[in-house]
Write a protein that holds these residues in place. Structure first.
Motif, PDB file in Angstrom:
ATOM      1  N   LEU A   2       1.030  15.779   7.649  1.00 21.65           N
ATOM      2  CA  LEU A   2      -0.397  15.589   7.409  1.00 21.65           C
ATOM      3  C   LEU A   2      -0.752  14.118   7.599  1.00 21.65           C
ATOM      4  O   LEU A   2      -0.427  13.270   6.758  1.00 21.65           O
ATOM      5  N   GLN A   3      -1.426  13.812   8.710  1.00 22.67           N
ATOM      6  CA  GLN A   3      -1.705  12.428   9.059  1.00 22.67           C
ATOM      7  C   GLN A   3      -2.596  11.751   8.028  1.00 22.67           C
ATOM      8  O   GLN A   3      -2.389  10.581   7.678  1.00 22.67           O
ATOM      9  N   GLU A   4      -3.594  12.463   7.509  1.00 19.99           N
ATOM     10  CA  GLU A   4      -4.489  11.860   6.514  1.00 19.99           C
ATOM     11  C   GLU A   4      -3.733  11.461   5.254  1.00 19.99           C
ATOM     12  O   GLU A   4      -4.002  10.418   4.656  1.00 19.99           O
ATOM     13  N   LEU A   5      -2.774  12.290   4.847  1.00 21.42           N
ATOM     14  CA  LEU A   5      -1.984  11.958   3.662  1.00 21.42           C
ATOM     15  C   LEU A   5      -1.110  10.741   3.927  1.00 21.42           C
ATOM     16  O   LEU A   5      -0.942   9.883   3.045  1.00 21.42           O
ATOM     17  N   ASN A   6      -0.558  10.645   5.122  1.00 28.70           N
ATOM     18  CA  ASN A   6       0.225   9.454   5.480  1.00 28.70           C
ATOM     19  C   ASN A   6      -0.608   8.187   5.346  1.00 28.70           C
ATOM     20  O   ASN A   6      -0.138   7.153   4.860  1.00 28.70           O
TER      21      ASN A   6
END
Length: 265
Positions: A2-6
Protein backbone atom coordinates in the motif's frame (compact mmCIF):
# COMPACT_ATOMS: atom_id res chain seq x y z
CA UNK A 1 1.90 -3.15 -0.93
CA UNK A 2 0.00 0.00 0.00
CA UNK A 3 1.85 3.05 -1.30
CA UNK A 4 -0.17 5.56 0.74
CA UNK A 5 0.66 3.70 3.95
CA UNK A 6 4.35 3.70 3.02
CA UNK A 7 4.19 7.47 2.67
CA UNK A 8 2.56 7.86 6.08
CA UNK A 9 5.25 5.66 7.63
CA UNK A 10 8.08 7.21 5.58
CA UNK A 11 9.00 3.70 4.42
CA UNK A 12 10.17 2.24 1.10
CA UNK A 13 11.21 -1.27 -0.04
CA UNK A 14 14.52 0.20 -1.20
CA UNK A 15 15.43 1.11 2.41
CA UNK A 16 13.68 -1.21 4.88
CA UNK A 17 14.22 -0.53 8.58
CA UNK A 18 16.40 -2.80 10.69
CA UNK A 19 15.97 -4.03 14.24
CA UNK A 20 12.38 -2.85 14.56
CA UNK A 21 9.40 -4.45 16.32
CA UNK A 22 6.07 -3.42 14.79
CA UNK A 23 2.78 -4.18 16.52
CA UNK A 24 -0.42 -4.34 14.49
CA UNK A 25 -3.39 -4.03 16.80
CA UNK A 26 -7.06 -4.16 15.87
CA UNK A 27 -10.27 -3.75 17.83
CA UNK A 28 -13.82 -3.76 16.56
CA UNK A 29 -12.62 -4.23 12.98
CA UNK A 30 -10.31 -6.43 10.90
CA UNK A 31 -6.70 -5.29 10.66
CA UNK A 32 -5.53 -8.11 8.40
CA UNK A 33 -5.00 -5.70 5.49
CA UNK A 34 -1.92 -4.50 7.38
CA UNK A 35 -0.53 -8.05 7.45
CA UNK A 36 -0.92 -8.33 3.67
CA UNK A 37 0.80 -4.96 3.25
CA UNK A 38 3.87 -5.85 5.30
CA UNK A 39 4.15 -9.29 3.70
CA UNK A 40 4.24 -7.83 0.19
CA UNK A 41 6.44 -4.92 1.35
CA UNK A 42 9.23 -7.09 2.75
CA UNK A 43 9.13 -9.57 -0.13
CA UNK A 44 9.52 -6.66 -2.55
CA UNK A 45 12.37 -5.37 -0.38
CA UNK A 46 14.30 -8.61 -0.96
CA UNK A 47 14.09 -9.76 2.67
CA UNK A 48 13.73 -13.36 3.76
CA UNK A 49 10.40 -13.73 5.54
CA UNK A 50 9.27 -16.33 8.07
CA UNK A 51 5.48 -16.08 8.12
CA UNK A 52 3.58 -17.73 10.98
CA UNK A 53 0.12 -17.81 9.41
CA UNK A 54 -2.11 -18.97 12.23
CA UNK A 55 -5.43 -17.72 10.84
CA UNK A 56 -5.82 -18.42 7.12
CA UNK A 57 -4.59 -20.92 4.53
CA UNK A 58 -1.69 -20.35 2.15
CA UNK A 59 -4.08 -20.00 -0.80
CA UNK A 60 -5.90 -17.13 0.93
CA UNK A 61 -2.72 -15.13 1.52
CA UNK A 62 -1.50 -15.93 -2.00
CA UNK A 63 -4.70 -14.64 -3.62
CA UNK A 64 -4.48 -11.33 -1.75
CA UNK A 65 -0.73 -11.06 -2.42
CA UNK A 66 -1.32 -11.40 -6.17
CA UNK A 67 -3.64 -8.39 -6.01
CA UNK A 68 -0.73 -6.49 -4.44
CA UNK A 69 1.65 -7.66 -7.18
CA UNK A 70 3.49 -10.44 -5.31
CA UNK A 71 3.48 -14.22 -5.80
CA UNK A 72 3.89 -16.16 -2.55
CA UNK A 73 4.30 -19.40 -4.51
CA UNK A 74 7.30 -17.98 -6.36
CA UNK A 75 8.72 -16.57 -3.11
CA UNK A 76 8.50 -20.03 -1.49
CA UNK A 77 10.13 -21.71 -4.48
CA UNK A 78 13.14 -19.38 -4.42
CA UNK A 79 13.52 -19.83 -0.66
CA UNK A 80 12.58 -16.26 0.24
CA UNK A 81 9.39 -17.18 2.11
CA UNK A 82 9.12 -19.77 4.87
CA UNK A 83 5.41 -20.33 5.48
CA UNK A 84 3.92 -22.07 8.50
CA UNK A 85 0.29 -22.94 7.80
CA UNK A 86 -1.06 -23.01 11.33
CA UNK A 87 -4.47 -24.47 10.44
CA UNK A 88 -2.91 -27.50 8.77
CA UNK A 89 -0.33 -27.99 11.53
CA UNK A 90 -3.05 -27.97 14.19
CA UNK A 91 -5.14 -30.53 12.31
CA UNK A 92 -2.10 -32.78 11.81
CA UNK A 93 -1.44 -32.74 15.55
CA UNK A 94 -5.08 -33.28 16.53
CA UNK A 95 -5.47 -36.24 14.18
CA UNK A 96 -2.07 -37.72 14.95
CA UNK A 97 -0.44 -37.12 11.57
CA UNK A 98 3.29 -37.73 11.74
CA UNK A 99 5.70 -35.05 10.61
CA UNK A 100 7.37 -36.20 7.40
CA UNK A 101 10.61 -34.47 8.35
CA UNK A 102 10.87 -36.38 11.59
CA UNK A 103 11.07 -33.07 13.47
CA UNK A 104 8.53 -32.02 16.11
CA UNK A 105 5.75 -29.73 14.94
CA UNK A 106 6.35 -26.02 15.62
CA UNK A 107 2.96 -26.07 17.38
CA UNK A 108 3.78 -29.14 19.44
CA UNK A 109 2.55 -27.43 22.62
CA UNK A 110 -1.12 -27.99 21.68
CA UNK A 111 -0.64 -31.76 21.99
CA UNK A 112 0.10 -31.35 25.69
CA UNK A 113 3.51 -33.01 25.43
CA UNK A 114 5.29 -29.68 26.05
CA UNK A 115 4.10 -26.55 27.85
CA UNK A 116 6.20 -23.86 26.14
CA UNK A 117 6.77 -22.49 22.64
CA UNK A 118 10.38 -23.62 22.24
CA UNK A 119 9.59 -25.69 19.13
CA UNK A 120 7.98 -22.65 17.51
CA UNK A 121 10.97 -20.49 18.39
CA UNK A 122 13.36 -23.12 16.98
CA UNK A 123 11.34 -23.09 13.75
CA UNK A 124 11.70 -19.31 13.47
CA UNK A 125 15.40 -19.30 14.30
CA UNK A 126 16.21 -22.11 11.87
CA UNK A 127 14.17 -20.50 9.11
CA UNK A 128 15.90 -17.12 9.34
CA UNK A 129 19.50 -18.06 10.10
CA UNK A 130 21.84 -17.00 7.24
CA UNK A 131 23.40 -19.63 5.00
CA UNK A 132 26.65 -19.58 3.00
CA UNK A 133 25.00 -18.54 -0.27
CA UNK A 134 22.62 -16.07 1.34
CA UNK A 135 21.68 -13.04 -0.78
CA UNK A 136 18.68 -11.64 1.15
CA UNK A 137 18.75 -8.02 2.30
CA UNK A 138 17.32 -8.71 5.74
CA UNK A 139 15.29 -11.04 7.95
CA UNK A 140 11.62 -10.62 8.90
CA UNK A 141 9.29 -12.52 11.22
CA UNK A 142 5.60 -11.94 10.49
CA UNK A 143 2.83 -13.35 12.71
CA UNK A 144 -0.92 -13.40 11.94
CA UNK A 145 -2.12 -13.40 14.62
CA UNK A 146 -0.45 -13.84 18.00
CA UNK A 147 -3.78 -13.99 19.88
CA UNK A 148 -4.39 -17.42 18.33
CA UNK A 149 -1.62 -18.91 20.48
CA UNK A 150 -3.63 -18.01 23.58
CA UNK A 151 -6.72 -19.62 22.05
CA UNK A 152 -4.71 -22.78 21.44
CA UNK A 153 -3.81 -23.01 25.13
CA UNK A 154 -0.48 -21.20 25.43
CA UNK A 155 -0.04 -19.14 28.60
CA UNK A 156 0.54 -15.38 28.20
CA UNK A 157 3.97 -15.67 29.84
CA UNK A 158 5.00 -18.33 27.29
CA UNK A 159 3.84 -16.17 24.38
CA UNK A 160 5.75 -13.18 25.78
CA UNK A 161 8.84 -15.34 26.31
CA UNK A 162 8.56 -16.51 22.70
CA UNK A 163 8.41 -12.92 21.45
CA UNK A 164 11.30 -11.91 23.72
CA UNK A 165 13.60 -14.62 22.33
CA UNK A 166 12.50 -13.84 18.77
CA UNK A 167 13.39 -10.19 19.32
CA UNK A 168 16.81 -11.15 20.64
CA UNK A 169 17.54 -13.28 17.57
CA UNK A 170 15.73 -11.47 14.76
CA UNK A 171 16.00 -7.82 15.83
CA UNK A 172 19.22 -7.78 17.86
CA UNK A 173 21.34 -10.59 16.42
CA UNK A 174 20.24 -10.59 12.76
CA UNK A 175 19.27 -6.88 12.60
CA UNK A 176 15.94 -7.88 11.10
CA UNK A 177 12.36 -6.89 11.82
CA UNK A 178 9.32 -8.42 13.52
CA UNK A 179 5.73 -7.59 12.62
CA UNK A 180 2.96 -9.05 14.80
CA UNK A 181 -0.82 -8.74 14.62
CA UNK A 182 -2.80 -9.08 17.84
CA UNK A 183 -6.48 -8.50 18.60
CA UNK A 184 -7.25 -6.24 21.52
CA UNK A 185 -9.94 -3.66 22.17
CA UNK A 186 -9.76 -1.50 25.30
CA UNK A 187 -13.11 -2.81 26.60
CA UNK A 188 -12.20 -6.48 26.18
CA UNK A 189 -12.90 -8.76 29.14
CA UNK A 190 -10.20 -11.24 28.14
CA UNK A 191 -7.59 -10.61 30.84
CA UNK A 192 -4.94 -12.84 29.26
CA UNK A 193 -5.18 -11.05 25.92
CA UNK A 194 -5.14 -7.67 27.70
CA UNK A 195 -1.89 -8.63 29.40
CA UNK A 196 -0.40 -9.72 26.09
CA UNK A 197 -1.42 -6.55 24.24
CA UNK A 198 -0.26 -4.21 27.02
CA UNK A 199 3.14 -5.91 27.27
CA UNK A 200 3.67 -5.85 23.51
CA UNK A 201 2.80 -2.14 23.36
CA UNK A 202 5.59 -1.38 25.84
CA UNK A 203 8.18 -3.15 23.66
CA UNK A 204 7.11 -1.92 20.21
CA UNK A 205 8.98 0.62 18.10
CA UNK A 206 5.89 1.21 15.97
CA UNK A 207 2.20 0.56 16.71
CA UNK A 208 -0.49 0.58 14.03
CA UNK A 209 -3.83 0.44 15.84
CA UNK A 210 -6.96 0.10 13.72
CA UNK A 211 -10.46 0.44 15.14
CA UNK A 212 -13.98 0.60 13.84
CA UNK A 213 -15.77 3.94 13.76
CA UNK A 214 -17.38 4.98 17.03
CA UNK A 215 -20.39 6.14 15.03
CA UNK A 216 -20.92 2.72 13.49
CA UNK A 217 -20.90 1.43 9.92
CA UNK A 218 -20.16 3.77 7.01
CA UNK A 219 -19.73 2.56 3.43
CA UNK A 220 -17.20 5.28 2.60
CA UNK A 221 -15.09 5.16 5.79
CA UNK A 222 -14.21 1.68 7.04
CA UNK A 223 -12.25 2.56 10.15
CA UNK A 224 -9.62 4.62 11.90
CA UNK A 225 -5.90 3.96 12.19
CA UNK A 226 -3.65 5.36 14.90
CA UNK A 227 0.06 5.41 14.04
CA UNK A 228 2.19 5.53 17.19
CA UNK A 229 5.95 5.96 16.69
CA UNK A 230 8.07 5.26 19.75
CA UNK A 231 11.09 7.55 19.60
CA UNK A 232 12.92 5.51 22.22
CA UNK A 233 12.12 2.41 24.25
CA UNK A 234 14.65 3.34 26.93
CA UNK A 235 13.79 7.00 27.60
CA UNK A 236 10.64 8.92 28.49
CA UNK A 237 10.48 10.79 25.18
CA UNK A 238 6.95 11.56 24.01
CA UNK A 239 5.51 9.18 21.44
CA UNK A 240 4.54 10.65 18.06
CA UNK A 241 0.91 9.85 17.25
CA UNK A 242 -1.00 10.39 14.01
CA UNK A 243 -4.65 9.49 13.40
CA UNK A 244 -6.22 8.83 10.01
CA UNK A 245 -9.37 7.25 8.65
CA UNK A 246 -9.28 4.72 5.82
CA UNK A 247 -11.34 2.99 3.17
CA UNK A 248 -10.48 -0.51 1.91
CA UNK A 249 -10.77 -1.03 -1.84
CA UNK A 250 -10.23 -4.13 -3.97
CA UNK A 251 -6.50 -3.64 -4.52
CA UNK A 252 -5.72 -0.67 -2.34
CA UNK A 253 -6.48 1.20 0.89
CA UNK A 254 -6.89 4.97 0.90
CA UNK A 255 -6.09 7.08 3.98
CA UNK A 256 -7.32 10.55 4.85
CA UNK A 257 -7.57 12.91 7.83
CA UNK A 258 -10.63 12.67 10.05
CA UNK A 259 -13.71 14.04 8.33
CA UNK A 260 -11.93 14.60 5.02
CA UNK A 261 -13.23 11.60 3.09
CA UNK A 262 -14.00 12.53 -0.50
CA UNK A 263 -17.50 11.13 -0.02
CA UNK A 264 -18.10 13.44 2.94
CA UNK A 265 -16.72 16.52 1.19
Amino acid sequence: MLQELNELLDAAPQRPDTGKFTLLRDGGTDGSFLVHHFLSFYLRAGCKVCFLALVQSFSHYNIVAKKLGVSLTAAKERGQLVFLEGLKSCLDLVFGEEEQSGQPSPLQFISGSVSNLKDLFDFVRTSLMPTDNDCWKGRVLLVDDLSVLLSLGAAPVDVLDFIHYCRMVVCSQLKGNIVVLVHGSEDSEDEENKLLVTSLCHHSNLILWVEGLATGFCKDVHGEIKIIKRLSLESTEQDVTQVYQYKIQDKNVTFFARGLSAAVL
